[in-house]
Write a protein that holds these residues in place. Structure first.
Motif, mmCIF file in Angstrom:
data_model
loop_
_atom_site.group_PDB
_atom_site.id
_atom_site.type_symbol
_atom_site.label_atom_id
_atom_site.label_comp_id
_atom_site.label_asym_id
_atom_site.label_seq_id
_atom_site.Cartn_x
_atom_site.Cartn_y
_atom_site.Cartn_z
ATOM 1 N N PHE A 1 0.891 -1.246 -0.044
ATOM 2 C CA PHE A 1 -0.024 -0.013 -0.015
ATOM 3 C C PHE A 1 0.995 1.122 -0.071
ATOM 4 C CE2 PHE A 1 -2.624 -3.363 1.859
ATOM 5 C CZ PHE A 1 -3.804 -3.148 1.115
ATOM 6 N N ARG A 2 0.516 2.289 -0.717
ATOM 7 C CA ARG A 2 1.168 3.494 -0.833
ATOM 8 C C ARG A 2 0.135 4.603 -0.526
ATOM 9 N NH1 ARG A 2 3.945 0.337 -4.529
ATOM 10 N NH2 ARG A 2 6.253 0.206 -3.752
ATOM 11 N N GLY A 3 0.685 5.611 0.555
ATOM 12 C CA GLY A 3 -0.090 6.497 0.797
ATOM 13 C C GLY A 3 0.590 7.851 0.657
ATOM 14 N N THR A 4 0.388 8.939 1.673
ATOM 15 C CA THR A 4 1.124 10.257 1.731
ATOM 16 C C THR A 4 1.580 10.461 3.054
ATOM 17 O OG1 THR A 4 -0.668 11.069 0.002
ATOM 18 C CG2 THR A 4 0.809 12.738 1.166
ATOM 19 N N ALA A 5 2.888 10.605 3.088
ATOM 20 C CA ALA A 5 3.741 10.911 4.421
ATOM 21 C C ALA A 5 3.298 12.101 4.728
ATOM 22 C CB ALA A 5 5.092 10.890 4.055
ATOM 23 N N ALA A 6 3.329 12.320 6.144
ATOM 24 C CA ALA A 6 2.834 13.781 6.615
ATOM 25 C C ALA A 6 3.246 13.765 8.146
ATOM 26 C CB ALA A 6 1.431 14.110 6.858
ATOM 27 N N HIS A 7 3.626 15.148 8.529
ATOM 28 C CA HIS A 7 4.035 15.109 9.901
ATOM 29 C C HIS A 7 2.817 14.431 10.889
ATOM 30 C CE1 HIS A 7 5.293 16.742 13.838
ATOM 31 N NE2 HIS A 7 6.360 17.011 13.352
ATOM 32 N N ALA A 8 2.951 13.757 11.878
ATOM 33 C CA ALA A 8 1.940 13.061 12.392
ATOM 34 C C ALA A 8 1.267 14.016 13.375
ATOM 35 C CB ALA A 8 2.329 11.917 13.123
ATOM 36 N N ALA A 9 2.035 15.013 13.908
ATOM 37 C CA ALA A 9 1.407 16.053 14.763
ATOM 38 C C ALA A 9 0.962 17.300 14.030
ATOM 39 C CB ALA A 9 2.293 16.248 15.904
ATOM 40 N N GLU B 1 7.285 6.778 14.408
ATOM 41 C CA GLU B 1 6.305 7.098 14.944
ATOM 42 C C GLU B 1 5.468 8.474 14.522
ATOM 43 O OE1 GLU B 1 9.004 6.469 16.348
ATOM 44 O OE2 GLU B 1 8.818 6.078 18.586
ATOM 45 N N ASN B 2 6.434 9.370 14.371
ATOM 46 C CA ASN B 2 6.016 10.716 13.965
ATOM 47 C C ASN B 2 5.831 11.223 12.768
ATOM 48 O OD1 ASN B 2 8.660 10.650 13.690
ATOM 49 N ND2 ASN B 2 9.215 12.309 14.998
ATOM 50 N N VAL B 3 5.659 10.005 11.996
ATOM 51 C CA VAL B 3 5.603 10.208 10.263
ATOM 52 C C VAL B 3 4.586 9.224 9.930
ATOM 53 C CG1 VAL B 3 6.735 10.157 7.968
ATOM 54 C CG2 VAL B 3 8.085 10.727 9.769
ATOM 55 N N VAL B 4 3.456 9.828 9.183
ATOM 56 C CA VAL B 4 2.488 9.081 8.788
ATOM 57 C C VAL B 4 2.924 8.150 7.791
ATOM 58 C CG1 VAL B 4 -0.005 9.009 7.246
ATOM 59 C CG2 VAL B 4 0.492 10.773 9.058
ATOM 60 N N PRO B 5 2.803 6.865 7.847
ATOM 61 C CA PRO B 5 3.503 5.755 7.024
ATOM 62 C C PRO B 5 3.284 5.895 5.381
ATOM 63 C CG PRO B 5 2.825 4.907 9.041
ATOM 64 C CD PRO B 5 2.054 5.963 9.077
ATOM 65 N N GLU B 6 4.149 6.450 4.743
ATOM 66 C CA GLU B 6 3.585 6.505 3.280
ATOM 67 C C GLU B 6 3.622 4.819 2.572
ATOM 68 O OE1 GLU B 6 7.126 8.479 1.223
ATOM 69 O OE2 GLU B 6 5.615 9.291 -0.146
ATOM 70 N N PHE B 7 4.540 4.188 3.108
ATOM 71 C CA PHE B 7 4.533 2.742 2.470
ATOM 72 C C PHE B 7 4.214 1.626 3.629
ATOM 73 C CE2 PHE B 7 6.856 -1.055 1.491
ATOM 74 C CZ PHE B 7 6.049 -1.531 0.184
ATOM 75 N N SER B 8 3.501 0.572 3.154
ATOM 76 C CA SER B 8 3.306 -0.355 4.328
ATOM 77 C C SER B 8 3.114 -1.853 3.377
ATOM 78 C CB SER B 8 1.984 -0.276 5.125
ATOM 79 O OG SER B 8 2.156 -0.922 6.227
#
Ligand SMILES: [Zn+2]
Ligand SMILES: [Zn+2]
Length: 447
Positions: free
Chosen positions: A181-189, A233-240
Motif C-alpha cells: 500500500f502507498r499513501g502520503t507521508a505527513a508530520h503526524a502532529a 512514530e511521528n511520520v504518517v507511513p507512506e508505505f506499508s
C-alpha cells in the motif's frame, strides 16, 4: 544399499552442516550432482533459469522414471544435533524440513536403480531431478514450466515426517502475495490531515481478513505478517506491506477464497485513500495422490520395515519428547511401524503438488523425526543431523529404489499409474496462479 549406507549418511550430514537456503544451494546441489556423476549419470545443470537445479540421467528409452530430490534449508533454524535447544551461531539456517535427507535418499535410490538396470539389462531411463527452493521459491513449478517433466512417465519422491506412510493423502493448494500500500507521508502532529496512512490500509485489510476467517470452509488456512509498517512514530507511513498466504486442499475452493482476500485488500485501500499493488509471491497445487504408486510403495515399505532406535537414540527421543506438549503426543514406537494407505489431508503445501498434476507421482513419508516432532522446528533440525533422521532416510531410499525397480520390471504398472492419475484427475486440470511470466527469484553467488 545397507553396505553403502555409511557413505550416503555422511553425504546427508555434510548437506545438513552446510544448510543453504532456497536458491543458494550451490554446494549442496554440487555434492549430490558429483555423487551421481561418479555413479555414471549424465548431468545437466542450470535448468529453467535456476543455477542450483540439475537433472542427472542414465539409460535410454521408455519408461522414463523421475526421482525428485530437494536440498534447501530454512532460515533461522540452525541447531546442533542434540536433544536440547542450542543454535549453532546466531540466526543461521538449518535443515528443519530434513531436505538434506530428502535429496540424499532420492539420489541413493536413483543410483541403486541405475545399477540394477545395468546389471539386468532392463530398458528405460532413470533420472534424478535436483529441485531447488522448495521452501521459498516454488522450484518445481519453474521446472515444470521449463518442460522437463513432459517426457517422464512417473515421478517418485518422499518427505521426512514423524511416521512411515506410503499414503494417498493430499496437501493444501496455496497462493501467497505481497500486498503493498502507498499513501502520503505527513508530520503526524503538525499536519496529520495531509497524510494518508499506508499502515492504516494494512490494518484494515488484516481486520477484514480476520472477519473473513469465520466464513470460509474449515480446512482453510490463512496466515500473514506485516513486512513493513512504517519507519517512525511521528511520520504518517507512506508505505506499508502485508505478506499473506491462503491455503485449502481444493484449488477451485481456494480460488474463491483468494478473490475474497483481494476484496479485503481493496477495502483497505478504498477506506484510506491509498493505492494497492499486489505481487503474487508463490502458488502451489495440492498433491494429486496416485493409488497404484501408493499400493506399490506400501508393499515395498512393509518389506523394508520401519525405523528401529538403538539405546542412545531412544534416550535422545525421550529427551526431545519430554520438552513437547504431552497432550496428543503419538506413541514413540510409531517410528517402527508402517502406516496403512489412507486418504486424508496433510496440512502443509509442497511444490510436489505441481508435478503431481503433470505426471503420475508417488510421494511417501518416512519417520526421520521423533514421533510428535513437527517439521520446521529446532527439534526436527536436530533429528535430521543424527542417527534417527539418517535411519528414516534409509527407509525412504530403499522403498523408492524397490518401487522404481518394480516399475522397470513390470511396465504394466506404469500404465496402471497413468490410469489412476486420469481417474483422480477426473477431467480437471490445474492452472497455477503464479503469473506465467514469473521468474524464479534466483540468487547468484558473490563473485
Ligand atoms: Zn518445509
Ligand atoms: Zn519440506
Amino acid at each position: 544399499m545397507e553396505q553403502r549406507a555409511d557413505r550416503f549418511t555422511a553425504l546427508s550430514r555434510r548437506i545438513w552442516e552446510i544448510a543453504e537456503i532456497s536458491f543458494e544451494e550451490y554446494q549442496s546441489s554440487e555434492l549430490l550432482a558429483s555423487e551421481l556423476r561418479g555413479a555414471g549419470f549424465q548431468i545437466k545443470t542450470n535448468i529453467g533459469g535456476m543455477p542450483t537445479a540439475f537433472i542427472a540421467s542414465w539409460g535410454s528409452g521408455k519408461p522414463v522414471i523421475a526421482i525428485l530430490g530437494e536440498y534447501d534449508a530454512l532460515p533461522g533454524l540452525r541447531q546442533d544435533a542434540i536433544p536440547e535447544k542450542r543454535p549453532i551461531g546466531m540466526l543461521g539456517s538449518g535443515h528443519g524440513c530434513g531436505h538434506n535427507l530428502l535429496g540424499t535418499a532420492s539420489a541413493f535410490a536413483a543410483i541403486t536403480i541405475k545399477e540394477h538396470l545395468q546389471a539386468s539389462a532392463l530398458k528405460g531411463t532413470i533420472r534424478f531431478y535436483g529441485c531447488p527452493a522448495e521452501e521459498n521459491g516454488s522450484g518445481k513449478v519453474h521446472l515444470g514450466r521449463a518442460g522437463v517433466f513432459d517426457d517422464c512417465h512417473v515421478a517418485l519422491t518422499w518427505h521426512p515426517d514423524d511416521r512411515n506412510e506410503p499414503g494417498v493423502k493430499t496437501t493444501l493448494a496455496n497462493v501467497g502475495g505481497y500486498f503493498r500500500f502507498r499513501g502520503t507521508a505527513a508530520h503526524a502532529a503538525r499536519a496529520p490531515e495531509k497524510g494518508r496512512s499506508a499502515l492504516d490500509a494494512v490494518m484494515l485489510m488484516s481486520h477484514a481478513v480476520e472477519m473473513l476467517r469465520e466464513h470460509v470452509p474449515a480446512e482453510t488456512r490463512i496466515h500473514f505478517f506485516v513486512a513493513n509498517g512504517g519507519s517512525a512514530e511521528n511520520v504518517v507511513p507512506e508505505f506499508s506491506e502485508l505478506r499473506l498466504i491462503v491455503r485449502h486442499p481444493d484449488a477451485p475452493t481456494l480460488d474463491g477464497i483468494w478473490k475474497r482476500i483481494l476484496k479485503c485488500a481493496e477495502a483497505g485501500a478504498l477506506a484510506t485513500e491509498t493505492t494497492l499493488e499486489l505481487e503474487i509471491s508463490g502458488s502451489l497445487a495440492n498433491v494429486l495422490p496416485n493409488d497404484t504408486l501408493a499400493a506399490l510403495s506400501s508393499a515395498n515399505m512393509r518389506s523394508v520395515g520401519g525405523v528401529l532406535y538403538d539405546a542412545a537414540e531412544t534416550e535422545f527421543a525421550q529427551k526431545l519428547r519430554a520438552l513437547l506438549p504431552q497432550e496428543g503426543l503419538p506413541d514413540l514406537n510409531i517410528a517402527a511401524r508402517v502406516q496403512p494407505v489412507q486418504e486424508g489431508v496433510t496440512f502443509w503445501s509442497t511444490d510436489v503438488g505441481d508435478v503431481s498434476w503433470r505426471i503420475p507421482t508417488g510421494e511417501i513419508r518416512a519417520a526421520t523425526f521423533v514421533p510428535g516432532v513437527a517439521p520446521h522446528t529446532w527439534q526436527s533440525t536436530a533429528c535430521a543431523g543424527m542417527g534417527i533422521g539418517q535411519k528414516g532416510m534409509l527407509v525412504a531410499a530403499k522403498t523408492i529404489a524397490l518401487t522404481g525397480i518394480d516399475l522397470f520390471l513390470q511396465p504394466v504398472l506404469v500404465d496402471e499409474a497413468r490410469k489412476s492419475f486420469d481417474r483422480r484427475r477426473n477431467g480437471r486440470s490445474y492452472v497455477s496462479k503464479l503469473p506465467p511470466d514469473a521468474k524464479p527469484r534466483v540468487k547468484f553467488p558473490p563473485k
